[in-house]
Design an enzyme around this catalytic site. Structure first.
Site, PDB file in Angstrom:
ATOM      1  CE  LYS A   1     -10.213 -16.456  15.085  1.00  0.00           C
ATOM      2  NZ  LYS A   1     -11.584 -15.902  15.079  1.00  0.00           N
TER       3      LYS A   1
ATOM      4  CG  ASP B   1      -2.873   1.538  11.574  1.00  0.00           C
ATOM      5  OD1 ASP B   1      -3.824   1.315  10.810  1.00  0.00           O
ATOM      6  OD2 ASP B   1      -1.692   1.266  11.301  1.00  0.00           O
TER       7      ASP B   1
ATOM      8  CB  THR C   1      -0.888   0.050   1.263  1.00  0.00           C
ATOM      9  OG1 THR C   1      -0.041   0.125   2.420  1.00  0.00           O
ATOM     10  CG2 THR C   1      -1.770  -1.180   1.380  1.00  0.00           C
TER      11      THR C   1
ATOM     12  CG  HIS D   1      18.800  -2.738  53.381  1.00  0.00           C
ATOM     13  ND1 HIS D   1      18.940  -3.411  54.562  1.00  0.00           N
ATOM     14  CD2 HIS D   1      19.638  -3.355  52.511  1.00  0.00           C
ATOM     15  CE1 HIS D   1      19.836  -4.384  54.414  1.00  0.00           C
ATOM     16  NE2 HIS D   1      20.267  -4.353  53.171  1.00  0.00           N
TER      17      HIS D   1
END
Length: 540
Positions: free
Chosen positions: A139, A127, A36, A292
Site C-alpha cells: 500500500k 500466515d 524473525t 478442430h
C-alpha cells in the site's frame, strides 16, 4: 512519489532461497537488517549482523510465533507517509523507525495441504503477520519496496545499483502489484480449502465437488504460464494460465521438445487429443488424431504403428494439419509414419531418441512430452465464459462398463459387437454434439460431429467412411458390420435407420427418449442389437 534510499529492511521468509546473498548485498550498502526466527538465524549463520523484531517492538515473539510482527512499531514503520508532517510527528512521538524494504514470502499453506498434513498443521500454516506486512508495504509503495518472490532478488539488486541504493517508482509499483496478486492467491487457496476440504488445491481440480454444493463465492487464481502468438484468430490476443497449485498434469505442463511456439488452437486441440488418449491408459497402443477439437480418427492396435495406420484410414483428409496424441511411448517407426503427412502437434507420454531425431527434420512440428497421462475420471470443475458471467459445472467424468449396459432389442450383441460398442462410446464422449461414431475392430470407421440433428451426423459419418473406402480401394466402407455410438438418445428413428443403412449392426446409446419404443422397434426391424447406457455425454 519520492525516491527513498533503503536504510532499514525487514526480512521474514519461509522460502530462504537467495536470502543470505540478498542480506549480504544489503549489509554491504549499510542497510540495517531486521528479521524473525529462522530467517534471522539463517542470516546470522551467513555472518551478517541482524536485529531481532522483538528488539524493535519491545515485545517478545509469543504464542508459538503467532504474534511477533503485528505491532505499531512494525506497521507504523511501513505505513507512514514520509512526506506527511503529522505522520512524521507520530513516528517521532512513539519512537517508530521507518522500514524501507520488506522481504516476505508466506507460510507454505498450499504445500502443507498438498502433502496431506493434518488439519492442525494446516491451520498453523495460515500466515497472518506475513500477509499483513506485505499488504502494508505494498500500500505504501510510494516509499516502501516489497519483495515476495526470490526470483525478483536479482532485479532488486540491479535496482539498487542503478539508483544509488534506492528503487525506482516503476519497480516499486510492479512489486506492489505482484505482492497483492500473491496475497489474493493465498487467501483464495485458504478459502477453497475451507470450502472443499483437502482437495482444495484448486476448484478446477477438486474431487470434493461431487459431494459438496457449489461455493457461494468461487475464488479462482491462476498464474500466467506463457503469452501465445494470438488467439483463435490473428486479431485476438491470448495467453495460457495454470492453477497456482497444479492438481493434474496435462497439456499445460507438457515439455515442448521442438517446433514453433504453441498457439491457442494448438493447445486447445492438443488438450482434446490427450484427454481422449488418456481413456486408453494402460491398454493396447492407441492413437488419436484430432482436428478442430474433434477426433477424426482413433484406433488401438498390437503396435503403435498399426494403431496409427488404422486411425489415419478413418479420415485421412481431415487428418492433414491435425494433432496426434498417443497413450504410450512414441517409437521411431511410428514417428516416421506420422511425419509422412503434415501434422501440427504430436504429444506422447514419452518419445524415444529415434523418434525425436525423425521429427527434428520437421522444424515446424511441435513435439510435446507430457509424462503421465491425465486421469480421465478425475473430478473438478469445467468453466466457460458467457456474456456477464461464468458457467460452471462438474467435469464429465462419468463412465459405463459392460455390466452397466441394458440390452433392449430382441437380438443380443455378440462379444465383438459389445467390444466395438464400448470403444465407439469411449470416442463419442469426446466428440462435439450431436455425436455419432462408428467403430469396428478397435478403430473408428466414421465420425459425425457437431451437427444440428443426429440423423445428419449419422449420414456425414457414413459419407466419410464411403470416401475412405473409395480412397483406399476397399470394396465396402468400414462401417459395414460396425457398432455405432450416439452421445445422446435418438429422438426419432431416422438417425438409427441412417446408421443401419451405413452397415452398422450394433448400437449403443443412452436411451431415455419418449420415442424409445419406436427406435427399439426400428432396430428390431433392421436386425440390429442395441444397448442402453443410461448416461449421455453432450459436449458443446
Amino acid at each position: 512519489m519520492a525516491s527513498t534510499i533503503i536504510k532499514r529492511a525487514l526480512l521474514s521468509v519461509s522460502d530462504k532461497t537467495g536470502l543470505a546473498q540478498l542480506g549480504a548485498v544489503l549489509a554491504a550498502r549499510g542497510v540495517e537488517l531486521v528479521s524473525t526466527g529462522g530467517s534471522a538465524k539463517a542470516l546470522r549463520e551467513a555472518g551478517l549482523e541482524v536485529r531481532d523484531v522483538s528488539d524493535l517492538t519491545g515485545f517478545p515473539e509469543m504464542m508459538d510465533g503467532r504474534v511477533k510482527t503485528l505491532h505499531p512499531k512494525i506497521h507504523g514503520g511501513l505505513l507512514a507517509l514520509r512526506d506527511n508532517d503529522k505522520h512524521l510527528a507520530a513516528m517521532a512521538e512513539h519512537e517508530i523507525g521507518a522500514i524501507d524494504l520488506v522481504v516476505v514470502n508466506l507460510y507454505p499453506f498450499e504445500a502443507t495441504v498438498a502433502k496431506g498434513a493434518e488439519r492442525a498443521e494446516i491451520i498453523e500454516n495460515i500466515d497472518i503477520g506475513g500477509p499483513s506486512m506485505v499488504r502494508s508495504a505494498a500500500k505504501n509503495h510510494g516509499f516502501v519496496t516489497i519483495l515476495t518472490d526470490p526470483a525478483d532478488y536479482a532485479a532488486f539488486e540491479q535496482e539498487l545499483a542503478d539508483n544509488h541504493g534506492a528503487t525506482s517508482e516503476a519497480f516499486r509499483i510492479r512489486m506492489a502489484g505482484k505482492a497483492y496478486a500473491r496475497t489474493a492467491a493465498y487467501d483464495a487457496a485458504i478459502a477453497n480449502w475451507f470450502a472443499f476440504g483437502d482437495a482444495f488445491t484448486h476448484p478446477l481440480g477438486t474431487e470434493a465437488l461431487q459431494a459438496t454444493p457449489f461455493a457461494e463465492t468461487l475464488p479462482l487464481t491462476f498464474k500466467r504460464a506463457d503469452l501465445l502468438r494470438y488467439g483463435e484468430n490473428p486479431h485476438q490476443s491470448a495467453a495460457i494460465y495454470v492453477p497456482q497449485v497444479a492438481v493434474a498434469r496435462g497439456v499445460a505442463q507438457a515439455k515442448q521438445m521442438q517446433g514453433k511456439a504453441l498457439s491457442y488452437n494448438n493447445l486447445n486441440d492438443a488438450d482434446a487429443a490427450l484427454e481422449l488418449a488418456a481413456e486408453f491408459a494402460g491398454q493396447a497402443p492407441a492413437v488419436v488424431i484430432v482436428k478442430h477439437a474433434n477426433p477424426c480418427g482413433v484406433a488401438q492396435g498390437v503396435s503403435l504403428l498399426q494403431a496409427w495406420t488404422n486411425a489415419l484410414q478413418c479420415d485421412s483428409v481431415s487428418a492433414f494439419g491435425g494433432i496426434v496424441a498417443v497413450n504410450t511411448e512414441l517409437d521411431g517407426e511410428t514417428a516416421a509414419a506420422i511425419a509422412g503427412i503434415f501434422t501440427e502437434v504430436v504429444i506422447a507420454p514419452k518419445v524415444t531418441a529415434e523418434a525425436r531425431e525423425i521429427f527434428a527434420a520437421k522444424k515446424n512440428l511441435r513435439l510435446l512430452e507430457c509424462g503421465d497421462l491425465p486421469d480421465p475420471r478425475r473430478g473438478g470443475l469445467f468453466m466457460k465464459s458467457i456474456a456477464g458471467g461464468l458457467l460452471i459445472q462438474s467435469r464429465d467424468n462419468g463412465a459405463v462398463g459392460q455390466a452397466d449396459l441394458k440390452v433392449v432389442t430382441k437380438r443380443e450383441p455378440t462379444a465383438q459387437e459389445l467390444k466395438d460398442c464400448l470403444f465407439a462410446w469411449t470416442v463419442a464422449r469426446h466428440v462435439k454434439s450431436n455425436a455419432i461414431v462408428y467403430a469396428k475392430d478397435g478403430a473408428t470407421a466414421g465420425i459425425g460431429a457437431g451437427q444440428m440433428n443426429r440423423r445428419d451426423s449419422a449420414r456425414i459419418a457414413a459419407i466419410k467412411a464411403r470416401e475412405a473406402a473409395d480412397s483406399y480401394g476397399w470394396g465396402a466402407p468400414l462401417t459395414m458390420g460396425s457398432a455405432v455410438a450416439s452421445d445422446a438418445f435418438f429422438p426419432f428413428a431416422d438417425g438409427l435407420i441412417a446408421a443401419a443403412e451405413a452397415g452398422a449392426t450394433a448400437v449403443i446409446q443412452p436411451g431415455g427418449s419418449i420415442r424409445d419404443d419406436e427406435v427399439i422397434a426400428a432396430a428390431d426391424a433392421a436386425g440390429l442389437a442395441m444397448v442402453f447406457t443410461g448416461m449421455r455425454h453432450f459436449r458443446h
